[in-house]
Design a protein around this motif. Structure first.
Motif, PDB file in Angstrom:
ATOM      1  N   VAL A   1       0.636   7.592   1.839  1.00  0.00           N
ATOM      2  CA  VAL A   1       0.864   6.674   2.125  1.00  0.00           C
ATOM      3  C   VAL A   1      -0.087   5.474   1.732  1.00  0.00           C
ATOM      4  O   VAL A   1       1.025   4.200   2.373  1.00  0.00           O
ATOM      5  CB  VAL A   1       0.583   7.286   3.585  1.00  0.00           C
ATOM      6  N   ASN A   2      -1.173   5.248   2.038  1.00  0.00           N
ATOM      7  CA  ASN A   2      -1.187   3.440   1.490  1.00  0.00           C
ATOM      8  C   ASN A   2      -1.462   3.189  -0.188  1.00  0.00           C
ATOM      9  O   ASN A   2      -0.221   1.966  -0.745  1.00  0.00           O
ATOM     10  CB  ASN A   2      -3.166   3.868   1.264  1.00  0.00           C
ATOM     11  N   TRP A   3      -0.407   4.369  -1.911  1.00  0.00           N
ATOM     12  CA  TRP A   3      -0.149   4.323  -2.177  1.00  0.00           C
ATOM     13  C   TRP A   3       1.195   3.538  -2.208  1.00  0.00           C
ATOM     14  O   TRP A   3       1.285   2.362  -2.743  1.00  0.00           O
ATOM     15  CB  TRP A   3      -0.053   5.401  -3.304  1.00  0.00           C
ATOM     16  N   ILE A   4       2.177   3.765  -1.370  1.00  0.00           N
ATOM     17  CA  ILE A   4       3.186   3.221  -1.200  1.00  0.00           C
ATOM     18  C   ILE A   4       2.845   2.125  -0.666  1.00  0.00           C
ATOM     19  O   ILE A   4       4.112   1.048  -0.863  1.00  0.00           O
ATOM     20  CB  ILE A   4       3.995   4.529   0.037  1.00  0.00           C
ATOM     21  N   ILE A   5       2.476   2.164   0.566  1.00  0.00           N
ATOM     22  CA  ILE A   5       1.962   0.353   0.967  1.00  0.00           C
ATOM     23  C   ILE A   5       1.436  -0.135   0.013  1.00  0.00           C
ATOM     24  O   ILE A   5       2.443  -1.146  -0.080  1.00  0.00           O
ATOM     25  CB  ILE A   5       1.037   0.568   1.830  1.00  0.00           C
ATOM     26  N   ILE A   6       0.594  -0.016  -1.325  1.00  0.00           N
ATOM     27  CA  ILE A   6       0.155  -1.000  -1.346  1.00  0.00           C
ATOM     28  C   ILE A   6       1.130  -1.621  -3.030  1.00  0.00           C
ATOM     29  O   ILE A   6       1.205  -2.252  -3.417  1.00  0.00           O
ATOM     30  CB  ILE A   6      -1.404  -0.378  -2.397  1.00  0.00           C
ATOM     31  N   ASP A   7       1.755   0.124  -3.527  1.00  0.00           N
ATOM     32  CA  ASP A   7       2.173  -0.022  -4.838  1.00  0.00           C
ATOM     33  C   ASP A   7       3.607  -0.932  -4.361  1.00  0.00           C
ATOM     34  O   ASP A   7       4.512  -1.591  -5.307  1.00  0.00           O
ATOM     35  CB  ASP A   7       2.646   0.804  -5.787  1.00  0.00           C
ATOM     36  N   LYS A   8       4.550  -0.549  -3.074  1.00  0.00           N
ATOM     37  CA  LYS A   8       5.714  -0.388  -3.260  1.00  0.00           C
ATOM     38  C   LYS A   8       5.835  -1.583  -2.525  1.00  0.00           C
ATOM     39  O   LYS A   8       7.106  -2.419  -2.861  1.00  0.00           O
ATOM     40  CB  LYS A   8       6.278  -0.007  -2.916  1.00  0.00           C
ATOM     41  N   LEU A   9       5.057  -2.495  -1.339  1.00  0.00           N
ATOM     42  CA  LEU A   9       5.187  -3.082  -0.768  1.00  0.00           C
ATOM     43  C   LEU A   9       3.943  -4.819  -1.045  1.00  0.00           C
ATOM     44  O   LEU A   9       4.932  -5.935  -0.724  1.00  0.00           O
ATOM     45  CB  LEU A   9       5.142  -3.443   1.112  1.00  0.00           C
ATOM     46  N   TYR A  10       3.150  -4.266  -1.271  1.00  0.00           N
ATOM     47  CA  TYR A  10       2.652  -5.965  -1.550  1.00  0.00           C
ATOM     48  C   TYR A  10       2.340  -6.029  -3.117  1.00  0.00           C
ATOM     49  O   TYR A  10       2.254  -7.073  -3.650  1.00  0.00           O
ATOM     50  CB  TYR A  10       0.462  -5.115  -0.903  1.00  0.00           C
ATOM     51  N   TYR A  11       2.144  -5.020  -4.093  1.00  0.00           N
ATOM     52  CA  TYR A  11       2.291  -5.277  -5.161  1.00  0.00           C
ATOM     53  C   TYR A  11       3.759  -5.724  -6.092  1.00  0.00           C
ATOM     54  O   TYR A  11       3.517  -6.753  -6.816  1.00  0.00           O
ATOM     55  CB  TYR A  11       1.644  -4.336  -6.496  1.00  0.00           C
ATOM     56  N   LYS A  12       4.457  -5.169  -5.224  1.00  0.00           N
ATOM     57  CA  LYS A  12       6.541  -5.969  -5.504  1.00  0.00           C
ATOM     58  C   LYS A  12       5.525  -7.114  -5.844  1.00  0.00           C
ATOM     59  O   LYS A  12       6.988  -8.124  -6.667  1.00  0.00           O
ATOM     60  CB  LYS A  12       6.923  -5.493  -4.703  1.00  0.00           C
TER      61      LYS A  12
END
Length: 226
Positions: A25-36
């Motif tokens: 879940v944290n990877w999805i938040i970081i990679d798909k929502l934040y890092y994008k």
């Protein structure tokens, strides 16, 4: 094989399942929502490692006295992090928000007590975690879509006479020509007439690094919008 089965049937095995869910879940938040949007690899690195560290720290702290463990353990962790300071550049508000979310989710996943529960009860606890994760991700997604986060940058400008309010349009035009950015807002910080320079904080459209450099030290009370 028997060793692996006994491991995953134990409390630690259940913890590994919760950790896998938390990390995903944290990877999805970081990679798909934040890092994008931000493209900050340094914060990507920090957020993921904090996920691992916080989860196992809270889990083993809970395991020291599982019967008397309370939310005070988690609140104590927040107290620790509230007095921590990164000895690098100031962390922007958006990054601080994501850091807080990452820490919260790691604590929530680690503090679930499944000791002595049946398989169905454990499944119910995991379902609650999944629902919480979905709610958090949907909330972040809606905020990212609805509220457009603009990037900021600190620059040193060599024409302090242009920071007068009546020269605002000419200043923005000059900055856009030099930087190639679509600037929407300009704040004026420290002015050095001896060196003919002024520190400006520009806000601009476009996806890029939400950058607040530590090179220029300007007190918050000194900033003014023109």
């Amino acid at each position: 094989m028997d060793v692996l089965l006994s491991l995953f049937e134990s409390d630690f095995g259940n913890a590994l399942v919760r950790f896998a869910l938390c990390a995903l879940v944290n990877w999805i938040i970081i990679d798909k929502l934040y890092y994008k949007k931000s493209r900050r690899r340094d914060f990507f690195f920090t957020f993921m490692l904090i996920t691992v560290a916080i989860f196992f720290l809270v889990y083993f702290m809970m395991g020291m006295d599982r019967g008397k463990a309370t939310m005070g353990v988690g609140l104590g962790l927040f107290g620790i992090f509230s007095i921590m300071r990164y000895r690098t550049d100031t962390m922007p508000v958006r990054e601080m928000t994501y850091l807080f979310i990452i820490v919260c989710l790691s604590v929530v996943h680690a503090m679930v007590d499944v000791a002595g529960l049946t398989v169905s009860d454990i499944g119910g606890e995991l379902l609650k975690l999944v629902v919480i994760d979905i709610v958090v991700m949907v909330a972040i997604l809606l905020c990212e879509i609805k509220l457009k986060v603009q990037s900021t940058k600190l620059i040193q400008y060599d024409r302090p006479e242009m920071v007068k309010p009546e020269n605002r349009k000419e200043l923005i035009a000059d900055l856009e020509q030099r930087t190639g950015l679509k600037i929407t807002k300009v704040d004026v910080g420290g002015i050095d007439f001896l060196k003919d320079s002024v520190v400006l904080r520009i806000t601009y459209d476009g996806e890029g690094i939400n950058e607040v450099d530590g090179q220029f030290k300007v007190r918050k009370s000194q900033w003014r919008e023109i």
